[in-house]
Design a protein around this motif. Structure first.
Motif, PDB file in Angstrom:
ATOM      1  N   LYS A  75      18.782   7.512 -60.517  1.00 36.51           N
ATOM      2  CA  LYS A  75      19.014   8.121 -59.343  1.00 36.51           C
ATOM      3  C   LYS A  75      17.624   9.072 -58.930  1.00 36.51           C
ATOM      4  O   LYS A  75      17.551   9.969 -57.821  1.00 36.51           O
ATOM      5  CB  LYS A  75      20.209   9.172 -59.121  1.00 36.51           C
ATOM      6  CG  LYS A  75      21.452   8.164 -59.190  1.00 36.51           C
ATOM      7  CD  LYS A  75      22.864   8.854 -59.009  1.00 36.51           C
ATOM      8  CE  LYS A  75      23.938   8.161 -58.860  1.00 36.51           C
ATOM      9  NZ  LYS A  75      25.151   8.807 -58.292  1.00 36.51           N
ATOM     10  N   ASN A  76      16.854   9.240 -59.931  1.00 40.25           N
ATOM     11  CA  ASN A  76      15.590  10.018 -59.941  1.00 40.25           C
ATOM     12  C   ASN A  76      15.859  11.438 -59.398  1.00 40.25           C
ATOM     13  O   ASN A  76      15.387  12.147 -58.462  1.00 40.25           O
ATOM     14  CB  ASN A  76      14.512   9.400 -58.631  1.00 40.25           C
ATOM     15  CG  ASN A  76      13.702   8.360 -59.137  1.00 40.25           C
ATOM     16  OD1 ASN A  76      14.049   7.824 -60.089  1.00 40.25           O
ATOM     17  ND2 ASN A  76      13.074   7.790 -58.494  1.00 40.25           N
ATOM     18  N   THR A  77      16.969  12.019 -60.214  1.00 34.29           N
ATOM     19  CA  THR A  77      17.673  13.268 -59.764  1.00 34.29           C
ATOM     20  C   THR A  77      18.011  14.162 -60.935  1.00 34.29           C
ATOM     21  O   THR A  77      18.414  13.419 -61.804  1.00 34.29           O
ATOM     22  CB  THR A  77      18.986  12.970 -58.930  1.00 34.29           C
ATOM     23  OG1 THR A  77      18.664  12.326 -57.788  1.00 34.29           O
ATOM     24  CG2 THR A  77      19.314  14.705 -58.719  1.00 34.29           C
ATOM     25  N   VAL A  78      17.760  15.346 -60.739  1.00 36.16           N
ATOM     26  CA  VAL A  78      17.867  16.405 -62.030  1.00 36.16           C
ATOM     27  C   VAL A  78      18.951  17.298 -61.309  1.00 36.16           C
ATOM     28  O   VAL A  78      18.727  17.708 -60.063  1.00 36.16           O
ATOM     29  CB  VAL A  78      16.315  16.954 -62.537  1.00 36.16           C
ATOM     30  CG1 VAL A  78      15.747  17.692 -61.284  1.00 36.16           C
ATOM     31  CG2 VAL A  78      17.055  17.819 -63.542  1.00 36.16           C
ATOM     32  N   TYR A  79      19.527  17.893 -62.312  1.00 36.77           N
ATOM     33  CA  TYR A  79      20.563  18.600 -61.831  1.00 36.77           C
ATOM     34  C   TYR A  79      20.809  19.957 -62.520  1.00 36.77           C
ATOM     35  O   TYR A  79      20.246  20.082 -63.719  1.00 36.77           O
ATOM     36  CB  TYR A  79      22.158  18.113 -61.972  1.00 36.77           C
ATOM     37  CG  TYR A  79      22.281  16.915 -61.515  1.00 36.77           C
ATOM     38  CD1 TYR A  79      22.201  15.602 -62.047  1.00 36.77           C
ATOM     39  CD2 TYR A  79      22.439  16.567 -59.962  1.00 36.77           C
ATOM     40  CE1 TYR A  79      22.110  14.418 -61.453  1.00 36.77           C
ATOM     41  CE2 TYR A  79      22.740  15.403 -59.522  1.00 36.77           C
ATOM     42  CZ  TYR A  79      22.659  14.340 -60.280  1.00 36.77           C
ATOM     43  OH  TYR A  79      22.797  13.066 -59.627  1.00 36.77           O
ATOM     44  N   LEU A  80      21.377  21.013 -62.062  1.00 37.02           N
ATOM     45  CA  LEU A  80      21.528  22.429 -62.852  1.00 37.02           C
ATOM     46  C   LEU A  80      22.926  22.632 -62.470  1.00 37.02           C
ATOM     47  O   LEU A  80      23.089  23.093 -61.271  1.00 37.02           O
ATOM     48  CB  LEU A  80      20.454  23.592 -62.252  1.00 37.02           C
ATOM     49  CG  LEU A  80      20.487  24.619 -63.273  1.00 37.02           C
ATOM     50  CD1 LEU A  80      20.213  24.392 -64.753  1.00 37.02           C
ATOM     51  CD2 LEU A  80      19.705  25.639 -62.645  1.00 37.02           C
ATOM     52  N   GLN A  81      23.683  22.639 -63.526  1.00 31.80           N
ATOM     53  CA  GLN A  81      25.088  23.216 -63.349  1.00 31.80           C
ATOM     54  C   GLN A  81      25.104  24.510 -63.646  1.00 31.80           C
ATOM     55  O   GLN A  81      24.658  24.907 -64.726  1.00 31.80           O
ATOM     56  CB  GLN A  81      26.158  22.321 -64.133  1.00 31.80           C
ATOM     57  CG  GLN A  81      27.477  22.884 -64.032  1.00 31.80           C
ATOM     58  CD  GLN A  81      28.247  22.691 -62.600  1.00 31.80           C
ATOM     59  OE1 GLN A  81      28.023  21.649 -62.069  1.00 31.80           O
ATOM     60  NE2 GLN A  81      28.944  23.612 -62.361  1.00 31.80           N
ATOM     61  N   MET A  82      25.773  25.520 -62.790  1.00 29.64           N
ATOM     62  CA  MET A  82      25.474  27.152 -63.114  1.00 29.64           C
ATOM     63  C   MET A  82      26.939  27.322 -63.081  1.00 29.64           C
ATOM     64  O   MET A  82      27.569  27.366 -61.850  1.00 29.64           O
ATOM     65  CB  MET A  82      24.526  27.784 -62.024  1.00 29.64           C
ATOM     66  CG  MET A  82      23.250  27.069 -62.034  1.00 29.64           C
ATOM     67  SD  MET A  82      22.200  28.152 -60.678  1.00 29.64           S
ATOM     68  CE  MET A  82      23.186  27.719 -59.193  1.00 29.64           C
TER      69      MET A  82
END
Length: 114
Positions: A75-82
């Motif tokens: 998906k060409n996506t980076v995530y940050l779960q906080m």
């Protein structure tokens, strides 16, 4: 190169947010990705980084155990779960990639306040 962050907002202390960064204009799966943050009057600081294949991550000491960086190369996506957010996490959060230059998104505001 285009990086578009989303997912910021206002959250109470102890709450959670998930930031996303949609990338385009380069071969996403070949590059490590980073999340930075900056509070007004302070220097921009590295929050978390992830290798191109997602196999290795690194975190600032201030967020270890609370934040998780991940990516979806399909998906060409980076995530940050906080999680367990604190008032001191309040900042503008930026997505970053170092190609032949350092590219930045426009940022997304995270405000942690009761």
């Amino acid at each position: 190169v285009q990086l578009v962050e989303s997912g910021g907002g206002l959250v109470q202390p102890g709450g959670s947010l998930r930031l996303s960064c949609a990338a385009s204009g380069f071969t996403f799966s070949r590059y490590a990705m980073n999340w930075y943050r900056q509070d007004p009057g302070k220097e921009r600081e590295l929050v978390a980084g992830i290798t191109s294949d997602g196999g290795s991550t690194n975190y600032a000491d201030s967020v270890k155990g609370r934040f998780t960086i991940s990516r979806d190369n399909a998906k060409n996506t980076v995530y940050l779960q906080m999680n367990s957010l604190k008032p001191e996490d309040t900042a503008v959060y930026y997505c970053n990639v170092r190609i032949w230059y350092s590219a930045w998104g426009q940022g997304t505001q995270v405000t942690v306040s009761s």
